[in-house]
Design an enzyme around this catalytic site. Sequence first.
Site, PDB file in Angstrom:
ATOM      1  N   ASN A  16       8.751 -12.103  -7.297  1.00  0.00           N
ATOM      2  CA  ASN A  16      10.755 -12.222  -7.126  1.00  0.00           C
ATOM      3  C   ASN A  16      10.730 -13.481  -6.337  1.00  0.00           C
ATOM      4  OD1 ASN A  16      10.494 -10.037  -8.204  1.00  0.00           O
ATOM      5  ND2 ASN A  16      10.502  -8.538  -5.719  1.00  0.00           N
ATOM      6  N   GLY A  44       7.946 -10.907  -4.128  1.00  0.00           N
ATOM      7  CA  GLY A  44       7.156  -9.429  -5.190  1.00  0.00           C
ATOM      8  C   GLY A  44       5.675  -9.225  -4.955  1.00  0.00           C
ATOM      9  N   GLY A  46       3.548  -8.405  -6.036  1.00  0.00           N
ATOM     10  CA  GLY A  46       2.493  -8.356  -7.555  1.00  0.00           C
ATOM     11  C   GLY A  46       2.051  -9.929  -7.290  1.00  0.00           C
ATOM     12  N   GLU A 139       6.052  -2.087  -8.786  1.00  0.00           N
ATOM     13  CA  GLU A 139       7.588  -2.394  -8.788  1.00  0.00           C
ATOM     14  C   GLU A 139       8.041  -2.760 -10.118  1.00  0.00           C
ATOM     15  OE1 GLU A 139       8.378  -4.489  -4.837  1.00  0.00           O
ATOM     16  OE2 GLU A 139       7.471  -6.176  -5.765  1.00  0.00           O
ATOM     17  N   LEU A 206      -1.576   0.981   8.419  1.00  0.00           N
ATOM     18  CA  LEU A 206      -0.656   1.740  10.006  1.00  0.00           C
ATOM     19  C   LEU A 206      -0.071   0.757  10.661  1.00  0.00           C
ATOM     20  CD1 LEU A 206      -4.223   4.395  10.580  1.00  0.00           C
ATOM     21  CD2 LEU A 206      -1.731   5.299   9.369  1.00  0.00           C
ATOM     22  N   GLY A 207      -0.003  -0.051   9.496  1.00  0.00           N
ATOM     23  CA  GLY A 207       0.725  -1.334  10.728  1.00  0.00           C
ATOM     24  C   GLY A 207      -0.474  -1.455  11.794  1.00  0.00           C
ATOM     25  N   GLY A 210      -3.996  -0.387  12.381  1.00  0.00           N
ATOM     26  CA  GLY A 210      -4.972  -0.148  11.604  1.00  0.00           C
ATOM     27  C   GLY A 210      -4.957  -0.282  10.009  1.00  0.00           C
ATOM     28  N   ASP A 231       7.147 -11.148  11.900  1.00  0.00           N
ATOM     29  CA  ASP A 231       7.387 -10.833  10.991  1.00  0.00           C
ATOM     30  C   ASP A 231       6.252 -10.161  10.173  1.00  0.00           C
ATOM     31  OD1 ASP A 231       8.458 -10.841   7.520  1.00  0.00           O
ATOM     32  OD2 ASP A 231       8.929 -13.392   8.088  1.00  0.00           O
ATOM     33  N   ASP A 237       1.149  -6.637   1.340  1.00  0.00           N
ATOM     34  CA  ASP A 237       0.311  -7.632   0.326  1.00  0.00           C
ATOM     35  C   ASP A 237      -1.312  -8.381   0.531  1.00  0.00           C
ATOM     36  OD1 ASP A 237       2.091  -6.439  -1.203  1.00  0.00           O
ATOM     37  OD2 ASP A 237       3.975  -8.405  -0.410  1.00  0.00           O
TER      38      ASP A 237
HETATM   39  O1  RIB Z   1       5.982  -6.306   0.434  1.00  0.00           O
HETATM   40  C1  RIB Z   1       6.743  -7.607   0.511  1.00  0.00           C
HETATM   41  C2  RIB Z   1       7.660  -7.911  -1.401  1.00  0.00           C
HETATM   42  O2  RIB Z   1       8.583  -6.306  -1.339  1.00  0.00           O
HETATM   43  C3  RIB Z   1       8.735  -9.687  -1.129  1.00  0.00           C
HETATM   44  O3  RIB Z   1       7.762 -10.635  -0.824  1.00  0.00           O
HETATM   45  C4  RIB Z   1       9.517  -8.790  -1.711  1.00  0.00           C
HETATM   46  O4  RIB Z   1       9.701  -9.495  -3.212  1.00  0.00           O
HETATM   47  C5  RIB Z   1       9.307  -7.324  -2.390  1.00  0.00           C
HETATM   48  O5  RIB Z   1       8.727  -7.146  -3.295  1.00  0.00           O
END
Ligand code: RIB
Length: 289
Positions: A16, A44, A46, A139, A206-207, A210, A231, A237
């Site tokens: 994305n 995104g 992925g 997604e 669990l943020g 942990g 942030d 990810d």
């Molecule tokens: O996990 C974060 C991502 O979720 C962002 O980069 C956004 O594109 C969504 O896919």
Amino acid sequence: MGDSVDFDVVVVGSCNLDLVSTTTHLPSPGETLRAVAYAEHAGGKGLNQAVACARMGARTAFIGCVGNDSAGTMLRDLLNSEGIDTSQLTTVDAPTGRAFITVDASGENTIVIVAGANAHLGKTAITLPSSKVLLAQLEIPLDVVTQVFTQAHNAITVLNPAPAAQLSTELLSLCDIAVPNENESAAMGGTKFLLGAGVTTVVTTLGERGAEISDATSTTAVTPYPVNAIDTVGAGDAFVGALCAELARGETIEHAARIASIAGALATTVHGAVPSLPTRAAVMSLYAD
Ligand code: RIB
């Protein structure tokens, strides 16, 4: 890492353009809010997880779709610049996926995604390379995830079920490891349900508390790495990518999750998803065996 397979990690997923507004608080229904800052980033789940794998030293391939537009070109260039194989990144006749993200002063976020080109994945045949780990998120069309997990060769299949969805027993039974956050786990029936439906191991993030690793016989806590979060976009990810890269190195799930926990924590200390993904050197400098 070894060369008996094509890649350490193959990621089948979304990419994305992230349109990120920073605000004092997250907007309430009906509220119009002035942003205090705005930025656009590659994103995104992925793409972020592929970049996280590559920065953790994994030979990584990304299979996905971008649109025939400037955002698609930017995302392709970004993946190439990270050394990620894009031979199955297809350009389709649709707008590149978008994510509308709001981040508040405490670092919390909301995300609305518009699938765009991501919905086209699977319309042309995917030739799945061999890998140590095969990673997907939600997604992209669900049938594509099921299809590639069915063809996983001998790869460890890892599913990050984000955003949460009702998944078939067929797909869940193809997952060696599922990595939901707490909300996603609850939405899908919880750890016991996922294990009962055929997932071998569930790693729940669990943020700031942990993570937790559960299988049929035991549950193991993964201690958090303490940071000042600004942030949280991309933290999950970073965790998933690092987990997969370490599994591809042959590490145990417990060891991989401890390293992933540091990667996820570090990602909360920088704004944006891709900009925040740490290198393996940065993560391992904080890791005490
Ligand atoms: O996990 C974060 C991502 O979720 C962002 O980069 C956004 O594109 C969504 O896919």
